[in-house]
Design an enzyme around this catalytic site. Sequence first.
Site, PDB file in Angstrom:
ATOM      1  N   GLY A  42       0.803  -1.209   0.000  1.00  0.00           N
ATOM      2  CA  GLY A  42       0.000   0.000   0.000  1.00  0.00           C
ATOM      3  C   GLY A  42       0.837   1.261   0.000  1.00  0.00           C
ATOM      4  O   GLY A  42       1.880   1.350  -0.654  1.00  0.00           O
ATOM      5  N   CYS A  43       0.407   2.258   0.785  1.00  0.00           N
ATOM      6  CA  CYS A  43       1.056   3.566   0.762  1.00  0.00           C
ATOM      7  C   CYS A  43       2.518   3.522   1.189  1.00  0.00           C
ATOM      8  O   CYS A  43       3.305   4.390   0.808  1.00  0.00           O
ATOM      9  CB  CYS A  43       0.299   4.536   1.668  1.00  0.00           C
ATOM     10  N   VAL A  44       2.898   2.522   1.972  1.00  0.00           N
ATOM     11  CA  VAL A  44       4.276   2.450   2.450  1.00  0.00           C
ATOM     12  C   VAL A  44       5.243   1.988   1.364  1.00  0.00           C
ATOM     13  O   VAL A  44       6.467   2.096   1.517  1.00  0.00           O
ATOM     14  CB  VAL A  44       4.371   1.515   3.678  1.00  0.00           C
ATOM     15  N   ALA A  45       4.733   1.492   0.245  1.00  0.00           N
ATOM     16  CA  ALA A  45       5.576   0.780  -0.712  1.00  0.00           C
ATOM     17  C   ALA A  45       6.573   1.665  -1.443  1.00  0.00           C
ATOM     18  O   ALA A  45       7.587   1.166  -1.936  1.00  0.00           O
ATOM     19  CB  ALA A  45       4.710   0.035  -1.729  1.00  0.00           C
TER      20      ALA A  45
END
Length: 353
Positions: A138-141
């Site tokens: 998700g956004c952490v990728a």
Amino acid sequence: MSRIVAVAPALPEHSYPQSDITAELAELITHDATKRAVLARFHAASGIGTRHTVLPLEQYRDLHSFGDANDIWIREGTALATRAVAAALTTAGLQPEDVDYLFFTSVTGIAAPSIDARLVPALGLRGNVKRVPSFGLGCVAGAAGLARVHDYLLGHPDEIAVLVSVELCSLTLQRDDDSVANFVASGLFGDGAAAVVVAGTDRAVELALPGPDILGTRAALYPDSASVIGWDIGGTGFRIVLTAAVSETIDANIAGDVDGLLADHAVARADVGAWVAHPGGPRVLEAFERGLALTRGDLAASWKSLDAVGNLSSSSVLHVLADMLVQPAGTHGVLFALGPGVTSEYVLLKWAA
């Protein structure tokens, strides 16, 4: 070390003011006038002025099935990724055949073969390029992808790696879902991609290109947080899971995580001149500022990106990095993001002389 030698953001051609997106999506999400007013308030409070969409806005009325949406993700995602990688390689003065390792990430569609495999013939990459497709971060990728690329290059210092992120968040639209989470998500996420070229330390010396070196990384997975943010995946595709506990998780953990990474490299928080933060939304950015004792000016590039394109999931922090890629020699920077898990990733940078 490894060195970031080029970053290329890419956006779909369709761009709309937030108010136009709200007006179009409200009819698809709820038929209740009172709830539409609530949705409009959430959208107006998002800190977003414009967003890009992979389809013309009026075509989302005809997007009924997950299968149709995923087909568009494959087709348009491949095209957007191709554009981003080609631009990044051109900026770095490299050719497609120079790429040894390709890390691909997305959380807004699925395919096998994955989009990274489709990039090989589209770009003319070598048939023996090493590929790693990632789903679920998700956004952490964006931050995690840089960290994993760095891990690889530590063992292959004469090679070139490319990180490519594609997120077509608009295709995950959930019709007739009047939950608060969907109200927030439908006003927050945009479409975009980004590619980053990273050189192993020996190749970086050979290329003699400016850019930040990656000095180190840190990851954290917080206990009892799996239900805080993510997807419920079913017959209608990706249904958002999003709770207020995101900012609480940041408050509880970010200072210790960042200070731990900095201490590993004998760097103090006051020595950091570039904060490259994932623009997850106003509450996320405010939590970053609060937790790290930063000012709005310290995260100005992230606030600017949020206003201009919205939250692009994994691509967002890479768009911010592109805007901050030129810094004075010797500047330390911290690039960071968080995503489902809840997990966070931190990358310590230092701009080379």
